[in-house]
Design an enzyme around this catalytic site. Structure first.
Site, short mmCIF file in Angstrom:
data_model
loop_
_atom_site.label_atom_id
_atom_site.label_comp_id
_atom_site.label_asym_id
_atom_site.label_seq_id
_atom_site.Cartn_x
_atom_site.Cartn_y
_atom_site.Cartn_z
N SER A 108 -6.96 14.55 -29.59
CA SER A 108 -6.52 14.02 -28.30
C SER A 108 -5.15 13.34 -28.40
O SER A 108 -4.15 13.97 -28.68
CB SER A 108 -7.59 13.06 -27.78
OG SER A 108 -7.33 12.67 -26.46
N ASP A 247 -1.74 13.93 -22.30
CA ASP A 247 -1.88 13.62 -23.71
C ASP A 247 -1.98 14.91 -24.50
O ASP A 247 -1.86 16.00 -23.95
CB ASP A 247 -3.09 12.70 -23.96
CG ASP A 247 -4.41 13.38 -23.67
OD1 ASP A 247 -4.42 14.37 -22.90
OD2 ASP A 247 -5.46 12.93 -24.18
N ASP A 249 -4.26 16.75 -25.86
CA ASP A 249 -5.21 17.83 -25.57
C ASP A 249 -5.39 18.07 -24.08
O ASP A 249 -6.20 18.89 -23.68
CB ASP A 249 -6.56 17.57 -26.25
CG ASP A 249 -7.38 16.49 -25.57
OD1 ASP A 249 -6.78 15.56 -25.00
OD2 ASP A 249 -8.62 16.57 -25.61
N ASP A 251 -6.55 16.24 -21.48
CA ASP A 251 -7.62 15.74 -20.61
C ASP A 251 -7.27 14.42 -19.96
O ASP A 251 -8.06 13.88 -19.17
CB ASP A 251 -8.96 15.67 -21.36
CG ASP A 251 -8.94 14.72 -22.55
OD1 ASP A 251 -7.89 14.10 -22.82
OD2 ASP A 251 -9.98 14.62 -23.23
#
Length: 451
Positions: A108, A247, A249, A251
């Site tokens: 992440s 960010d 990833d 999400d």
């Protein structure tokens, strides 16, 4: 139900090459997951399970993708490799392809030297505790390979990007467009580096894309939602109407207004909740976390919008939304859930929901936030000795009670012992910055004395 050994609140995460985030462990993890999937189907079901795998742009993902692929195929599972894809895209494609499960290789918003493995169910949702425990139980068995004629196959999915772009565009009304709107989009050199700019451009926006040159090592490095100052400077420099930061990833999402002021997840929740209540789209209470600003809670109360708090973590927000038949929730960090559109937190889809409100109502980002004023909030991390639990000390309980009384009706005071670090997080917020600081100083001093 037993305690989980490897899984945390968001899959398995750690430093690359150490413990569970090593190639040999991930190989066994893929194998264990594959055998758990086959066991869940039962002996009479001869079909091979299908798992989709996506990843962000960190360099270690070449290693972990290969390890997962080998472990799954050895267990008799077919694999579709998506390449670099946002976490919510893997969630969506798991469901739309009829797969038995999905895996995302990502840490992440963390730096490149960290990584993690996150799993999705066939419904595109994060795994429940029972399934995670079943995978951990399978890890206790030796690595095993099915007979050659039952081995799985791995293929690369060629149309994953196009499929997900259309899914994102399908989350807003058909006639919605961003024609003439100038936007800066920061993709954190992460998983949205292809998809993010493409979605907004196809909807008509003039996009200035930054953070779109991943090299395996620069993910989240000075860019993205964890470092929005670069985006803010670019918005001011170019005169853009707003900026959007994801960010690593994809999400999470934050916005920056035309003055370069960062607008976090609480701000975006207000824009959506306020509009959705008026339009009838809002169902159930809005769900936030312990860290959701008191100013947002107060604004919701003034508009008679229901509000619930959960522990920090999007899985807890999701659980509360499902339990209350609700559709909107999220975290201050920008992890928003719009469950009437997608089954998990999705930075691109969440950004589109906010932009749809702004365009339909003819508002700037600043104008849309005029009904909500956040209060000053600050958190101090107090280090504690191993095994010491200062939050349970009578002196700290008394200090916390005093702190909560001091800010009652004006803010909140609370403690959060960390589950991953030897610290207690002391948080105080109040509508007066001086009061907030005085209460924070007194409460953190009490925790330090007991630590």
């Amino acid at each position: 139900m037993g305690a989980r050994k490897y899984f945390g609140t968001d899959g398995i995460r750690g430093r690359v090459g150490e413990g569970a985030i090593s190639a040999d462990f991930v190989l066994r993890l893929g194998n264990a997951y594959g055998h758990a999937l086959r066991a869940a189907r039962g002996e009479g079901d001869w079909r091979k399970p299908l798992v989709v795998i996506g990843k962000d742009t960190r360099i270690s993902n070449y290693m972990f993708e290969a390890a997962l692929e080998a472990g799954l195929v050895a267990a008799g599972v077919d694999v579709q490799l998506m390449g670099p894809m946002p976490t919510p895209a893997v969630s969506h494609l798991t469901r739309s392809l009829g797969a038995d499960g999905g895996i995302v290789i990502s840490a992440s918003h963390n730096p490149h030297y960290d990584n993690g493995i996150k799993f999705f169910s066939a419904e595109g949702e994060k795994l429940d505790d029972a399934t995670e425990l079943a995978i951990e139980a399978a890890l206790e068995h030796p690595f095993s390979t099915v007979p050659s004629e039952k081995l799985g196959k791995a293929v690369r999915t060629r149309d994953a990007v196009a499929r997900y772009v259309e899914a994102c565009k399908g989350s807003v009304p058909r006639r919605f467009n961003l024609g003439g709107m100038r936007i800066v989009v920061d993709c954190a050199h992460g998983a949205t580096y292809q998809l993010g700019p493409l979605v907004f451009r196809e909807l008509g926006a003039r996009v200035d894309a930054i953070g779109v040159d991943p090299n395996g090592l620069n993910i989240n490095d000075g860019v993205g939602s964890t470092h929005p100052e670069f985006l803010a400077a670019r918005v001011r420099e170019t005169g853009a109407e707003l900026g959007i930061a994801f960010d690593g990833d994809g999400d999470r999402v934050l916005f920056v207004d035309s003055d370069g002021v960062v607008r976090d997840g609480d701000d975006l929740l207000w824009i959506l909740a306020d509009d959705w209540q008026q339009s009838g789209r809002l169902r159930g209470p809005v769900v936030g976390t312990l860290m959701t600003n008191y100013g947002l809670e107060r604004a919701f109360a003034e508009r008679n919008i229901g509000f619930l708090r959960t522990k920090v973590g999007d899985r807890y927000v999701h659980q509360a939304l499902m339990e209350n038949d609700a559709v909107l929730g999220g975290e201050t960090s920008g992890h928003l859930l719009c469950l009437d559109r997608v089954s998990s937190g999705d930075g691109i889809v969440s950004a589109l929901q906010v932009l749809e409100v702004l365009r339909r109502r003819g508002l700037t980002l600043k104008q849309a936030l005029s009904g909500m004023a956040k209060v000053p909030q600050k958190t101090v991390n107090v280090k504690v000795a191993p095994g010491v639990k200062p939050a349970e000390a009578e002196s700290v309980k008394a200090a916390l009670a005093d702190a909560q009384a001091a800010v009652q009706g004006r803010g909140r005071a609370f403690l959060r012992p960390s589950g991953t670090e030897p610290v207690v997080r002391v948080t105080v917020e109040a509508d007066d910055a001086g009061l907030m600081q005085r209460v924070l100083d007194a409460l953190s001093a009490a925790v330090k004395a007991a630590a």
